[in-house]
Motif scaffolding. Structure first.
Motif, PDB file in Angstrom:
ATOM      1  N   GLU A  28      20.117  -7.849  10.291  1.00 45.67           N
ATOM      2  CA  GLU A  28      19.940  -9.340  10.503  1.00 45.67           C
ATOM      3  C   GLU A  28      20.430  -9.276  12.324  1.00 45.67           C
ATOM      4  N   ASN A  29      19.669  -9.934  12.930  1.00 44.77           N
ATOM      5  CA  ASN A  29      20.602 -10.377  14.373  1.00 44.77           C
ATOM      6  C   ASN A  29      21.901 -10.937  14.416  1.00 44.77           C
ATOM      7  N   LYS A 237      29.019 -12.897  -4.223  1.00 45.22           N
ATOM      8  CA  LYS A 237      28.269 -11.505  -4.125  1.00 45.22           C
ATOM      9  C   LYS A 237      27.142 -11.375  -3.780  1.00 45.22           C
ATOM     10  N   LEU A 238      26.403 -12.553  -3.818  1.00 43.12           N
ATOM     11  CA  LEU A 238      24.993 -12.216  -3.931  1.00 43.12           C
ATOM     12  C   LEU A 238      24.830 -11.967  -2.193  1.00 43.12           C
ATOM     13  N   SER A 239      25.480 -13.093  -1.546  1.00 44.28           N
ATOM     14  CA  SER A 239      25.449 -13.163  -0.057  1.00 44.28           C
ATOM     15  C   SER A 239      25.544 -11.507   0.721  1.00 44.28           C
ATOM     16  N   MET A 240      26.642 -11.311  -0.473  1.00 45.20           N
ATOM     17  CA  MET A 240      27.243  -9.604  -0.190  1.00 45.20           C
ATOM     18  C   MET A 240      26.071  -8.119   0.259  1.00 45.20           C
ATOM     19  N   LYS A 241      24.967  -8.798  -0.473  1.00 43.22           N
ATOM     20  CA  LYS A 241      24.696  -7.761  -1.436  1.00 43.22           C
ATOM     21  C   LYS A 241      23.216  -7.575  -0.642  1.00 43.22           C
ATOM     22  N   MET A 242      23.604  -5.850  -0.273  1.00 39.62           N
ATOM     23  CA  MET A 242      22.790  -4.960   0.649  1.00 39.62           C
ATOM     24  C   MET A 242      21.586  -4.378   0.363  1.00 39.62           C
ATOM     25  N   PRO A 243      20.927  -4.099   1.076  1.00 40.71           N
ATOM     26  CA  PRO A 243      19.468  -3.693   0.965  1.00 40.71           C
ATOM     27  C   PRO A 243      19.480  -2.239   0.561  1.00 40.71           C
ATOM     28  N   PRO A 248      23.186   3.917   2.005  1.00 35.63           N
ATOM     29  CA  PRO A 248      23.384   5.463   2.451  1.00 35.63           C
ATOM     30  C   PRO A 248      23.369   6.105   0.472  1.00 35.63           C
ATOM     31  N   LYS A 249      22.827   7.388   0.696  1.00 37.76           N
ATOM     32  CA  LYS A 249      21.276   7.947  -0.411  1.00 37.76           C
ATOM     33  C   LYS A 249      22.600   8.901  -0.194  1.00 37.76           C
TER      34      LYS A 249
END
Length: 306
Positions: A28-29, A237-243, A248-249
């Motif tokens: 994000e920007n 928690k939804l706002s902190m969710k990472m795509p 990281p694998k």
């Protein structure tokens, strides 16, 4: 339907670039902040907003006109300004008899208010009142939080997260020592939050690491926690969710400690330590009698095999 909610098809390349900047992205920007003055803001609140805007430049928008709104009662105007100026952080200043010298700091999620906290200003020293050199525009600050309340109380924990979001600035991969120019210090003590700003001075120390001195730069605020409007745990928690693309694998046999040091586990075949070459010392040399017994043992083993 609101004019900002409808689907807009760009007619020019400039409009297309503008809409692409506002599209959801994996990275994000930089979060921009809008600083809004209430309908009855006094000189103290106005100066606080100007000083915070000076610290936030160029990632801030200062609204100079008064806006008659009450964030805890009606949030539609804040959401409208957020969508219009593409800002996910806001600070609203107001003043009245019931809540004098009032500041509301908050953040947005999907152009809707996620959480906001109301703070009262008890003491204020402006940037211009402290006659020292200031930091250049756009400098990334160092943030320091002191006090057990920031880790124990839920309201203070959210306030700490909100302040980090508000003042952190752009995310950088590398840090240069000369780029560490000023510190924002927040102290929670006896129900108050003390906000101080210091400029970092690197002095000669006679060795490679410089001696550090702090010089108060301003602004200086003594704040009191008032009302809070916090998001539910599920929404937070939804706002902190990472795509998934940014997660990281997991790598096998690699671990990290709390300091970020990488440890690797290597799998090897069993080694024959009897053939290991060691340092030869006189004290470790075998006596003639020991050699003879070893030779006899080896011969007897061969005879048994045969």
């Amino acid at each position: 339907m609101d004019t900002l909610d409808r689907v807009v098809k760009p007619k020019t390349k400039r409009a297309k670039r503008f809409l692409e900047k506002r599209e959801p992205k994996l990275n994000e920007n930089i979060k921009n902040a809008m600083l809004i003055k209430g309908g009855n803001a006094n000189a103290t609140v106005t100066q606080v907003l100007k000083d915070v805007y000076a610290l936030k430049k160029p990632y801030g928008v200062l609204y100079k006109k008064k806006n008659i709104t009450r964030p805890f009662e009606d949030q539609t105007s804040l959401e409208f300004f957020s969508k219009k100026s593409d800002c996910s952080l806001f600070m609203f200043g107001s003043h009245n008899k019931k809540r004098p010298n009032n500041l509301v700091i908050g953040r947005m999620y999907d152009y809707h208010v996620l959480d906001m906290i109301e703070l009262g200003i008890e003491n204020f020293v402006s940037l211009k009142d402290i006659k020292n050199s200031k930091c250049p525009e756009g400098t990334k600050p160092m943030l320091i939080f002191a006090g057990d309340d920031f880790d124990v109380t839920e309201d203070y924990r959210r306030l700490k997260s909100l302040l980090i979001d508000f003042f952190r600035g752009p995310t950088v991969s590398n840090i240069r020592l000369a780029g560490l120019e000023y510190v924002l210090h927040f102290t929670a003590l006896n129900g108050k939050i003390y906000f101080r700003s210091y400029k970092l001075l690197l002095k000669k120390s006679g060795c490679r690491t410089p001696r550090i001195e702090l010089e108060e730069m301003g602004p200086s605020l003594d704040l009191v926690l008032r009302r809070t409007h916090l998001a539910s745990d599920d929404l937070y928690k939804l706002s902190m969710k990472m795509p998934k693309a940014l997660k990281p694998k997991k790598k096998k046999n690699i671990s990290h400690d709390t300091f970020g040091t990488t440890y690797g586990r290597i799998h090897m075949q069993k080694q024959d330590l009897s053939k290991l070459q060691t340092r030869k010392m006189k004290g470790l040399k075998k006596r003639p009698a020991e050699r003879i017994t070893e030779d006899h043992e080896k011969k007897s083993k061969r005879m048994k095999k045969n």
